[in-house]
Design an enzyme around this catalytic site. Structure first.
Site: not given
Length: 295
Positions: A67, A218-222, A224-225
């Protein structure tokens, strides 16, 4: 097997190696510059986030010397050394950064030895508590193949006393099984969230054996629905979508350690507040539907 959700009391700690850590940790990736490359836009803010996290009880920080490279570990050392006795710094090796900020597979024995030495130097440590062997066979995620060669090289570094415990990252269930046949594996770090549920069976198997699972993105690959469903649940429980996503992970299984990252103290406080959010069974059911729609 259905997810092992806990609607009532939630365990606050989990064993990582030989240490007990709080299940709400911190991921340091965002402390580097844009694209996890170069220095942060605001170094003082990065230092403040780390100090705020530890002041609020966080004792598990996920990092890597790729990193930046080097930048994030140097910031951690400046902010927190001498380290609290209960703080567990978990790093990962197996990649390096190109001058164009690209991510390059680097899992030969010499690469891994150099990576361990870089982590030790930049963190200011004599031994690394946990090192995750990140498998870079696939460009976009785990890909099958034997991990014996790179893992054996890391085991030799462990035998030299440079590494205390070994984990795996970006791996398939078959690779986890292979790795556990070669050495004790104390954690697995893969992409997993409400919409990305491929590791459901692996998480439950690791939970039965007391091995930590550390999901990232934790919010990857969502879609829109799926995002809309998450937002609706968040509105009903009076929280942010990110807080709900974190709370769902904490209720998913007792061996899950979460490591949300941020470069903002305000955002950090929001994330930490998710540790106290307990989702009702009806909302868990609605959120579980996101994973079914992804399949």
């Amino acid at each position: 097997m259905p997810p092992l959700h806990n609607e009532g009391h939630r365990q606050d700690t989990c064993t990582l190696g030989t240490k007990s850590v709080r299940r709400m940790g911190y991921g340091a990736m965002q402390l580097a510059g844009p694209g996890v490359f170069g220095p942060p836009r605001d170094r003082d803010a990065a230092l403040a986030v780390l100090r705020e996290a530890v002041a609020n009880g966080v004792n598990h920080i996920d990092t890597s010397d790729f990193y930046g490279p080097h930048v994030t570990n140097q910031i951690i050392r400046e902010a927190l050394a001498p380290y609290p006795d209960d703080l567990v710094l978990v790093t990962k090796i197996g990649a390096r950064r190109g001058e164009d900020a690209s991510w390059i597979r680097a899992d030969g024995a010499a690469d891994l030895e150099s990576a361990v030495e870089d982590n030790l130097r930049n963190l200011g440590l004599d031994v690394l508590e946990v090192v995750n062997m990140r498998i870079m066979f696939g460009v976009h995620g785990p890909e099958e193949g034997s991990i014996a060669e790179p893992l054996s090289a890391l085991i030799k570094l462990q035998q030299r006393g440079l590494v205390r415990h070994i984990g795996l990252s970006n791996v398939t269930p078959a690779q986890v099984q292979e790795g556990r046949g070669l050495c004790d594996i104390v954690c697995v770090q893969n992409q997993y969230n409400l919409a990305h549920r491929y590791d459901d069976a692996l998480i439950d198997a690791l939970a039965r054996d007391g091995i930590a699972y550390v999901p990232y993105f934790p919010l990857g690959g969502f879609s829109p629905l799926q995002s809309a469903t998450l937002t609706e649940v968040a509105q009903r429980v009076g929280a942010t979508p990110m807080q709900v996503a974190i709370a769902w992970l904490l209720q998913r299984a007792p061996n899950i350690l979460v490591i949300p990252g941020t470069s903002s103290v305000a955002h950090l406080r929001e994330n930490l507040a998710a540790a106290t959010l307990v989702l009702p069974a009806a909302e868990i059911q609605a959120l579980d539907g996101i994973g079914r729609s992804a399949g």
